[in-house]
Design a protein around this motif. Sequence first.
Motif, mmCIF file in Angstrom:
data_model
loop_
_atom_site.group_PDB
_atom_site.id
_atom_site.type_symbol
_atom_site.label_atom_id
_atom_site.label_comp_id
_atom_site.label_asym_id
_atom_site.label_seq_id
_atom_site.Cartn_x
_atom_site.Cartn_y
_atom_site.Cartn_z
ATOM 1 N N ARG A 119 0.800 -1.218 0.000
ATOM 2 C CA ARG A 119 0.000 0.000 0.000
ATOM 3 C C ARG A 119 0.836 1.273 0.000
ATOM 4 N NH1 ARG A 119 -4.950 -1.254 4.293
ATOM 5 N NH2 ARG A 119 -5.842 -3.026 3.148
ATOM 6 N N GLN A 120 2.061 1.181 0.478
ATOM 7 C CA GLN A 120 2.875 2.387 0.613
ATOM 8 C C GLN A 120 4.333 1.992 0.759
ATOM 9 O OE1 GLN A 120 1.775 4.796 3.952
ATOM 10 N NE2 GLN A 120 3.292 6.389 3.555
ATOM 11 N N HIS A 122 7.703 3.052 2.724
ATOM 12 C CA HIS A 122 8.060 3.806 3.920
ATOM 13 C C HIS A 122 9.522 4.234 3.832
ATOM 14 C CE1 HIS A 122 4.258 2.559 5.775
ATOM 15 N NE2 HIS A 122 4.505 1.368 5.257
ATOM 16 N N ASP A 173 3.727 6.828 -2.416
ATOM 17 C CA ASP A 173 2.685 5.941 -2.913
ATOM 18 C C ASP A 173 3.354 4.756 -3.616
ATOM 19 O OD1 ASP A 173 0.846 7.722 -2.011
ATOM 20 O OD2 ASP A 173 -0.098 8.118 -3.937
ATOM 21 N N GLN A 267 -3.319 10.076 3.033
ATOM 22 C CA GLN A 267 -2.831 8.833 2.436
ATOM 23 C C GLN A 267 -3.530 7.680 3.105
ATOM 24 O OE1 GLN A 267 -0.678 8.768 -0.181
ATOM 25 N NE2 GLN A 267 -1.056 10.952 -0.152
#
Length: 267
Positions: A119-120, A122, A173, A267
Amino acid sequence: MTSKVSLLPQDIGSLSRTAPAARPGTLFVLGANGGMSVAPDADFPLMFGRNLPDVHVCVGAADRRVSRRQGLITREASRWVLRNTGKLPIRLPGSRLVLGGNTVELSPGYTPLFIVSTRQEHLLEVRVTASAPRGGGSPASCGADTFDGDAHELSRDERLVLTCLGQRYLRADPHPQPLTWGQVAFEVGELRADERWTAKRAAHIVTLVRHRLSKEYGVAGLLEEEIPPPVGNALNHNLINNLLVTTTLTRADLHQLDQADPRTLDQ
Protein backbone atom coordinates in the motif's frame (compact mmCIF):
# COMPACT_ATOMS: atom_id res chain seq x y z
CA MET A 1 33.08 13.81 25.77
CA THR A 2 30.70 13.29 22.83
CA SER A 3 28.70 10.08 22.93
CA LYS A 4 29.40 7.58 20.18
CA VAL A 5 25.67 6.86 19.91
CA SER A 6 23.20 9.77 19.93
CA LEU A 7 19.52 10.36 19.26
CA LEU A 8 18.36 12.54 16.37
CA PRO A 9 15.26 14.69 16.97
CA GLN A 10 12.21 14.33 14.77
CA ASP A 11 12.49 17.95 13.59
CA ILE A 12 16.10 17.72 12.40
CA GLY A 13 14.98 17.95 8.77
CA SER A 14 15.77 15.71 5.84
CA LEU A 15 19.25 14.13 5.90
CA SER A 16 19.47 14.92 2.20
CA ARG A 17 19.92 18.58 3.13
CA THR A 18 21.09 18.30 6.72
CA ALA A 19 24.68 17.10 7.12
CA PRO A 20 25.45 17.17 10.86
CA ALA A 21 29.09 17.75 11.75
CA ALA A 22 30.65 14.39 12.57
CA ARG A 23 33.81 12.37 12.12
CA PRO A 24 34.20 10.47 8.84
CA GLY A 25 32.29 7.20 8.74
CA THR A 26 29.57 8.26 11.16
CA LEU A 27 26.18 6.72 10.42
CA PHE A 28 22.95 8.74 10.57
CA VAL A 29 19.57 7.01 10.28
CA LEU A 30 16.28 8.94 10.36
CA GLY A 31 12.68 7.75 10.38
CA ALA A 32 9.42 9.66 10.65
CA ASN A 33 9.70 9.86 14.47
CA GLY A 34 13.38 10.65 14.81
CA GLY A 35 16.57 8.67 14.48
CA MET A 36 20.07 7.96 15.69
CA SER A 37 23.72 8.64 14.89
CA VAL A 38 26.43 6.01 15.43
CA ALA A 39 30.18 6.60 15.37
CA PRO A 40 32.22 4.18 13.21
CA ASP A 41 33.99 2.70 16.25
CA ALA A 42 30.92 2.43 18.48
CA ASP A 43 30.44 -1.33 17.90
CA PHE A 44 26.70 -0.69 17.87
CA PRO A 45 24.41 -2.64 15.50
CA LEU A 46 21.48 -0.39 14.60
CA MET A 47 18.13 -2.12 14.20
CA PHE A 48 15.11 -0.54 12.48
CA GLY A 49 11.56 -1.73 11.99
CA ARG A 50 7.91 -1.32 12.93
CA ASN A 51 7.97 -2.20 16.63
CA LEU A 52 9.51 0.75 18.47
CA PRO A 53 10.35 -1.09 21.74
CA ASP A 54 12.41 -3.64 19.79
CA VAL A 55 14.30 -1.30 17.45
CA HIS A 56 16.45 1.82 17.56
CA VAL A 57 14.73 3.65 14.67
CA CYS A 58 11.03 3.15 13.92
CA VAL A 59 9.73 2.94 10.35
CA GLY A 60 6.25 2.01 9.11
CA ALA A 61 4.76 1.95 12.60
CA ALA A 62 1.15 1.77 11.39
CA ASP A 63 1.76 -0.79 8.62
CA ARG A 64 1.58 -4.38 9.85
CA ARG A 65 3.19 -5.55 6.62
CA VAL A 66 6.48 -4.04 7.81
CA SER A 67 8.40 -6.45 10.03
CA ARG A 68 8.86 -5.64 13.70
CA ARG A 69 12.60 -5.91 12.98
CA GLN A 70 12.89 -5.02 9.32
CA GLY A 71 16.60 -4.37 8.99
CA LEU A 72 20.00 -4.14 10.65
CA ILE A 73 22.94 -1.84 9.87
CA THR A 74 26.35 -2.93 11.17
CA ARG A 75 29.96 -1.83 10.76
CA GLU A 76 32.01 -4.45 8.93
CA ALA A 77 35.58 -4.01 7.63
CA SER A 78 35.37 -0.20 7.66
CA ARG A 79 32.01 -0.25 5.83
CA TRP A 80 28.42 0.10 6.95
CA VAL A 81 26.40 -2.90 5.77
CA LEU A 82 22.62 -3.09 5.50
CA ARG A 83 20.97 -6.47 6.09
CA ASN A 84 17.28 -7.02 5.38
CA THR A 85 16.04 -9.07 8.34
CA GLY A 86 12.35 -8.70 7.45
CA LYS A 87 9.96 -10.09 4.86
CA LEU A 88 9.39 -6.98 2.74
CA PRO A 89 12.05 -5.90 0.23
CA ILE A 90 14.03 -2.71 0.79
CA ARG A 91 14.39 -0.51 -2.29
CA LEU A 92 17.55 1.49 -2.93
CA PRO A 93 17.89 4.36 -5.43
CA GLY A 94 17.81 3.09 -8.99
CA SER A 95 15.09 0.50 -8.15
CA ARG A 96 17.58 -2.01 -6.74
CA LEU A 97 15.85 -4.30 -4.25
CA VAL A 98 17.44 -5.84 -1.16
CA LEU A 99 15.37 -8.92 -0.43
CA GLY A 100 14.91 -10.61 2.94
CA GLY A 101 18.17 -12.13 4.16
CA ASN A 102 20.33 -10.19 1.68
CA THR A 103 22.94 -7.54 2.44
CA VAL A 104 24.36 -4.50 0.68
CA GLU A 105 27.14 -2.02 1.50
CA LEU A 106 26.09 1.58 2.12
CA SER A 107 28.10 4.19 0.23
CA PRO A 108 29.28 7.46 1.79
CA GLY A 109 26.76 10.26 1.41
CA TYR A 110 22.97 10.26 1.42
CA THR A 111 20.92 7.13 0.65
CA PRO A 112 17.12 7.01 0.88
CA LEU A 113 15.83 3.51 1.69
CA PHE A 114 12.23 2.51 0.98
CA ILE A 115 10.48 -0.36 2.75
CA VAL A 116 8.25 -1.65 -0.07
CA SER A 117 4.77 -2.45 1.24
CA THR A 118 1.78 -3.20 -1.00
CA ARG A 119 0.00 0.00 0.00
CA GLN A 120 2.88 2.39 0.61
CA GLU A 121 6.64 2.69 0.56
CA HIS A 122 8.06 3.81 3.92
CA LEU A 123 11.09 6.11 3.77
CA LEU A 124 14.13 5.58 5.97
CA GLU A 125 16.86 8.16 5.42
CA VAL A 126 20.52 7.17 5.79
CA ARG A 127 23.65 9.29 5.62
CA VAL A 128 27.25 8.16 6.08
CA THR A 129 29.70 10.99 6.67
CA ALA A 130 32.35 10.92 3.95
CA SER A 131 36.08 11.21 4.47
CA ALA A 132 37.84 14.50 3.84
CA PRO A 133 39.38 14.75 0.34
CA ARG A 134 43.15 14.47 -0.05
CA GLY A 135 44.92 17.77 0.20
CA GLY A 136 42.64 19.13 2.91
CA GLY A 137 39.05 20.22 3.13
CA SER A 138 36.25 19.43 5.52
CA PRO A 139 33.96 16.38 5.32
CA ALA A 140 31.09 18.65 4.35
CA SER A 141 32.96 19.85 1.26
CA CYS A 142 33.91 16.48 -0.23
CA GLY A 143 32.08 14.88 -3.13
CA ALA A 144 30.39 11.83 -1.65
CA ASP A 145 27.97 10.40 -4.22
CA THR A 146 25.38 11.50 -6.73
CA PHE A 147 23.01 12.57 -4.00
CA ASP A 148 25.29 15.30 -2.66
CA GLY A 149 25.54 18.63 -4.43
CA ASP A 150 23.41 17.64 -7.44
CA ALA A 151 20.25 19.56 -6.55
CA HIS A 152 18.98 21.86 -9.30
CA GLU A 153 18.04 25.47 -8.67
CA LEU A 154 14.29 26.13 -8.74
CA SER A 155 12.37 29.36 -8.42
CA ARG A 156 9.68 29.71 -5.76
CA ASP A 157 6.89 29.12 -8.29
CA GLU A 158 8.69 26.18 -9.88
CA ARG A 159 9.25 24.47 -6.54
CA LEU A 160 5.61 24.85 -5.52
CA VAL A 161 4.22 23.61 -8.85
CA LEU A 162 6.64 20.67 -9.01
CA THR A 163 5.91 19.70 -5.41
CA CYS A 164 2.20 19.62 -6.24
CA LEU A 165 2.86 17.70 -9.44
CA GLY A 166 5.01 15.07 -7.73
CA GLN A 167 3.45 14.89 -4.28
CA ARG A 168 2.40 11.24 -4.71
CA TYR A 169 6.07 10.36 -5.22
CA LEU A 170 7.12 12.40 -2.18
CA ARG A 171 4.44 10.67 -0.11
CA ALA A 172 5.80 7.27 -1.22
CA ASP A 173 2.69 5.94 -2.91
CA PRO A 174 3.44 2.40 -4.13
CA HIS A 175 2.48 3.25 -7.74
CA PRO A 176 2.83 7.04 -7.97
CA GLN A 177 1.73 9.10 -10.95
CA PRO A 178 2.01 12.87 -11.54
CA LEU A 179 -1.11 14.89 -10.78
CA THR A 180 -3.04 16.26 -13.73
CA TRP A 181 -2.52 19.88 -14.75
CA GLY A 182 -6.03 20.65 -13.52
CA GLN A 183 -5.28 19.19 -10.08
CA VAL A 184 -2.00 21.11 -9.86
CA ALA A 185 -3.68 24.39 -10.84
CA PHE A 186 -6.46 23.84 -8.31
CA GLU A 187 -4.10 23.11 -5.40
CA VAL A 188 -1.74 25.97 -6.20
CA GLY A 189 -4.76 28.24 -6.58
CA GLU A 190 -5.94 27.22 -3.12
CA LEU A 191 -2.56 28.21 -1.71
CA ARG A 192 -2.26 31.39 -3.79
CA ALA A 193 -5.84 32.66 -3.68
CA ASP A 194 -4.80 36.14 -4.83
CA GLU A 195 -3.26 34.78 -8.04
CA ARG A 196 -4.82 33.28 -11.17
CA TRP A 197 -3.63 29.73 -11.74
CA THR A 198 -4.70 27.64 -14.69
CA ALA A 199 -3.74 24.21 -16.03
CA LYS A 200 -1.98 25.96 -18.93
CA ARG A 201 0.15 28.09 -16.59
CA ALA A 202 1.18 25.07 -14.51
CA ALA A 203 2.07 23.08 -17.63
CA HIS A 204 4.10 25.99 -19.03
CA ILE A 205 6.20 26.25 -15.85
CA VAL A 206 6.98 22.53 -15.84
CA THR A 207 7.79 22.54 -19.56
CA LEU A 208 10.35 25.29 -19.05
CA VAL A 209 11.99 23.29 -16.24
CA ARG A 210 12.14 20.15 -18.40
CA HIS A 211 13.80 22.00 -21.27
CA ARG A 212 16.24 23.77 -18.93
CA LEU A 213 17.39 20.56 -17.24
CA SER A 214 17.72 18.84 -20.62
CA LYS A 215 19.78 21.66 -22.15
CA GLU A 216 21.93 22.73 -19.18
CA TYR A 217 22.40 19.41 -17.38
CA GLY A 218 21.91 16.85 -20.12
CA VAL A 219 19.10 15.07 -18.27
CA ALA A 220 17.67 12.43 -20.60
CA GLY A 221 14.02 11.58 -21.12
CA LEU A 222 12.60 15.08 -20.67
CA LEU A 223 11.85 15.94 -24.31
CA GLU A 224 9.07 14.52 -26.47
CA GLU A 225 11.46 13.49 -29.24
CA GLU A 226 13.28 11.26 -26.74
CA ILE A 227 10.19 9.25 -25.81
CA PRO A 228 8.50 6.80 -28.19
CA PRO A 229 4.74 7.31 -28.50
CA PRO A 230 2.44 7.22 -26.71
CA VAL A 231 4.19 9.71 -24.42
CA GLY A 232 1.51 9.79 -21.70
CA ASN A 233 2.96 10.79 -18.32
CA ALA A 234 6.51 9.71 -19.23
CA LEU A 235 7.98 13.22 -19.45
CA ASN A 236 6.68 14.33 -16.06
CA HIS A 237 7.48 10.93 -14.53
CA ASN A 238 11.10 11.19 -15.71
CA LEU A 239 11.33 14.78 -14.49
CA ILE A 240 10.02 13.95 -11.02
CA ASN A 241 12.36 10.97 -10.69
CA ASN A 242 15.34 13.17 -11.55
CA LEU A 243 14.27 15.80 -9.02
CA LEU A 244 14.01 13.10 -6.35
CA VAL A 245 17.32 11.39 -7.16
CA THR A 246 19.18 14.71 -7.16
CA THR A 247 17.33 15.69 -3.93
CA THR A 248 16.08 18.83 -5.67
CA LEU A 249 12.72 17.86 -4.15
CA THR A 250 12.54 16.13 -0.78
CA ARG A 251 9.87 15.24 1.73
CA ALA A 252 10.48 18.61 3.41
CA ASP A 253 8.99 20.37 0.37
CA LEU A 254 5.59 18.94 1.26
CA HIS A 255 5.38 21.59 4.00
CA GLN A 256 4.48 24.02 1.22
CA LEU A 257 1.21 22.17 0.83
CA ASP A 258 0.24 22.26 4.52
CA GLN A 259 -2.30 25.01 3.92
CA ALA A 260 -4.09 23.03 1.22
CA ASP A 261 -7.30 21.09 1.73
CA PRO A 262 -6.30 18.14 3.99
CA ARG A 263 -8.50 15.83 1.91
CA THR A 264 -6.07 16.19 -0.99
CA LEU A 265 -3.12 15.22 1.20
CA ASP A 266 -4.42 12.18 3.06
CA GLN A 267 -2.83 8.83 2.44
